[in-house]
Design an enzyme around this catalytic site. Sequence first.
Site, PDB file in Angstrom:
ATOM      1  N   GLU A   1     -12.347  -3.433   3.971  1.00  0.00           N
ATOM      2  CA  GLU A   1     -12.507  -2.824   5.259  1.00  0.00           C
ATOM      3  C   GLU A   1     -13.849  -2.038   5.519  1.00  0.00           C
ATOM      4  OE1 GLU A   1      -9.358  -1.134   7.441  1.00  0.00           O
ATOM      5  OE2 GLU A   1      -8.117  -2.980   7.286  1.00  0.00           O
TER       6      GLU A   1
ATOM      7  N   CYS B   1      -6.850   1.054   2.640  1.00  0.00           N
ATOM      8  CA  CYS B   1      -7.571   2.299   2.848  1.00  0.00           C
ATOM      9  C   CYS B   1      -7.646   3.252   1.735  1.00  0.00           C
ATOM     10  CB  CYS B   1      -7.313   3.169   4.004  1.00  0.00           C
ATOM     11  SG  CYS B   1      -7.773   2.207   5.549  1.00  0.00           S
TER      12      CYS B   1
ATOM     13  N   GLU C   1       1.055  -1.096   0.146  1.00  0.00           N
ATOM     14  CA  GLU C   1      -0.050   0.047   0.034  1.00  0.00           C
ATOM     15  C   GLU C   1       0.962   1.186  -0.064  1.00  0.00           C
ATOM     16  OE1 GLU C   1      -3.606   1.966   2.105  1.00  0.00           O
ATOM     17  OE2 GLU C   1      -2.841   0.118   3.253  1.00  0.00           O
TER      18      GLU C   1
END
Length: 858
Positions: free
Chosen positions: A408, A276, A73
């Site tokens: 998530e 995210c 990420e």
Amino acid sequence: METRPTGSRAPVGRRLRPRLRLAVGALLACTVGVVPAVASGEPAAEPTDYTLTVDAAERGPDIADSMYGVFYEDINRAADGGLYAELVQNRSFEYDKADNDSYTPMTAWTSSGATAAQVADDAARLNERNRRYLRVSLAGGSKEFRLTNAGYNSGLAVRKGERYDFSVWARTDRASGTPLTVSLAGAKSGGALADPLRITVRGDRWTKYTGTLTADATRNDGRLTVGAGGPGTLRLDEVSLFPRKTFKNRPNGMRPDLARKIADLDPGFLRFPGGCLVNTGSHQGYEAPDFDRRRSYQWKDTIGPVEQRATNANFWGYNQSYGLGYYEYFQFAEDVGAMPLPVVPALVTGCGQNKATDDPALLERHVQDTLDLIEFANGPTSSEWGAKRAKMGHPKPFGLTHLEVGNEENLPDEFHARFKEFRKAIEAEHPDITVISNSGPDDSGPVFERHWDLNRQSDVAMVDEHYYNSPAWFLENNDRYDDYDRKGPKVFLGEYASRDNRFRNALAEAAFMTGLERNADVVRLASYAPLLANEDYVQWKPDMIWFNNHTSWGSANYETQKLFMNNVGDRVVPSTASGTPSANTPISGGIGLSTWATSAAFDDVSVTSADGETLLKDDFSHGDSRWTPASQRGSWKIEDGAYVQSDTAAEDTMVTAGDPKWHDYDVRAKATKKAGKEGFMLAFGVKDTGNYYWWNLGGWNNTRSAVEQASGGARDTVIEDGTKITAGKEYDLHVKVRGRQVTLYLDGEKWGSFTDKPAEPFRQVVTYDDKRGELVVKVVNAQDTQARTRIGLGRARVLGDTARLTTLEGDPDAVNTATERPIEPEKSTLHGVDEEFTHTFAPNSVTFMRIKAKLPAS
């Protein structure tokens, strides 16, 4: 018989700490029957005795080649300034306050010598996605314009003798052209680091100009300067300095040392481009009416010529250039032999941004984008997106087999409604693609349970679980997957880590990984996270690989992951081990009262032993002398016969009382919320300020309640529900502790109960390497005492009397740094190996034994 290790050991100079000397000395001394002594001369603790029995006649689950992989990420500057080898920061002047409040389009740049130099965004731009450029009104005469870039960390790192490719897009309105001088110099010395490069910009249309600089010195504080002379208007964009030497010598490629460390893990898969940052921000694209800098990560923004790619505000607080894009990710996965595993947004935000997009047209577009992604990866060159892949330099398909939708999401029902649309479309056109769902951001709780219910109802093939917990949690939950449904969805453990980079964290993770391998029929994929961290740009810790602009190093966690990833084996060989006698002790400790951004009053606190003895009774009529502040936070005092914490801003205000040796008792208290955001906490099993349990009522902005266990200062949720606390109402709290069983009562009604698992420090798993014909015995001893272990290999026929040993050992608080590597593997040879033998495992160690053996037919 007792084994005797021989072979290479770490240099003496690397093990100066007394505890490390003891660990090595204890191992060596025990193998020849001598009792070791600590540095003070006092005898060391006696080893703990264990048995490890291998049932070689039985066959455990097969382990997929892709079992362990890496999760990448763009966090902690993992891409720009990190794995992506570009040396220039903000090369296209696209930085913006939307990326970071401190940013301007000239961040990382300085300029001098022009009548005017400003970043423009107008019709003269390079293209619609690369909107900003630098417009310079040159002063003419002898005055030279100078534009200097500071790079990342301390500057641009260059190495003597290596070549660096410079490029810039430029245009000029001066008929005779504008001369440019490109130079490298040290920030501190100002001395030249390479012979300058001379270029003449001609014509008022955007043109790419290139050249090469060869460094004649090694420096980490380099500055790139572009000088321009003469009059007229000069426009500059996409100023780049790229090392010629990249991983596999790929153009627009990866920084070699970082890429090599990842490749050395031998990853089975590469999950990208993140967590995210994938599903946060707007899901609109460039066709939106407004130019939105906070878009979710959309793969089509990241392919094609780099000067035509987008930039975006990164979720983690900086700008991402997309120079490292989907093509490079696929290529990198291929270069390291990993299965590519991209993640696409599901139009339900996660990571604290709980929103669902209700726009059928937008959903349809993203579903089609995902189908186009599969075509980009796997399609023939005659297809639209396969042709784009081929044009970028890779006519052969990348061989995509797995794809994840979402990350998530905290809104399970909204997510699954949209996930079904993605899955239906993908399976209709590409039934061979495994579509992966997820279970939210935590290892348990209502969101986790609802996700799993929906995944099971939909017969999802694989579910991505994420959790970041304390070392104690990992030591306690080795059996997490033992009871998972063998016929249900498989597990992709896409993100996990213990909350630090100390060796004790790596030991706990290693203990947990033995459980992952034992359950390889359920856990099909697993990856530690995050992968990379630039030491000067950290948004999240822990991380596997650390770096600055000129060097990199693997954490203790990296060394542990590498040991497992390089020694997986093809199948599990069933085995059992005895437990640690001291692990299953009762919960013990004092009690505590606390608040979080809330004022609350406590009264009538009592502790009574299981046989009725009063251990503490306090109605606060005689002051607060029994209570000790655990910190200096909060404002506690006696008010109207109650103990009141009045500061509504202070967090974690705990005060404690009692004896750390207390066990098997009942705690009762009355508590009233007076004002603030949350509720109150009643703590029990308090050993010290970092190790306790507390019943957190009205936590998380009064949205839920939970019992949390703190270990080493990190808290993990044990059980939770949706209880909210009403201000002004007095609540009766009762916690009953018996052994490791805890039952909690709220206003006389049972609120919940749990049996806390012991933190077992001795864990093992055994696998078999078919190609090498070797048993791989993997043992974790996460305690300060030696583990003297009787090992029985059952019906396995040992070939020879030696085994290859690889060990990680050291001080549990040891941390690998840029200059010190206290945790590194040590190799040796074990002698005296037989179908049954004894070996003593060092304190705080991870040990892999490779034993040549033939197994009976199963």
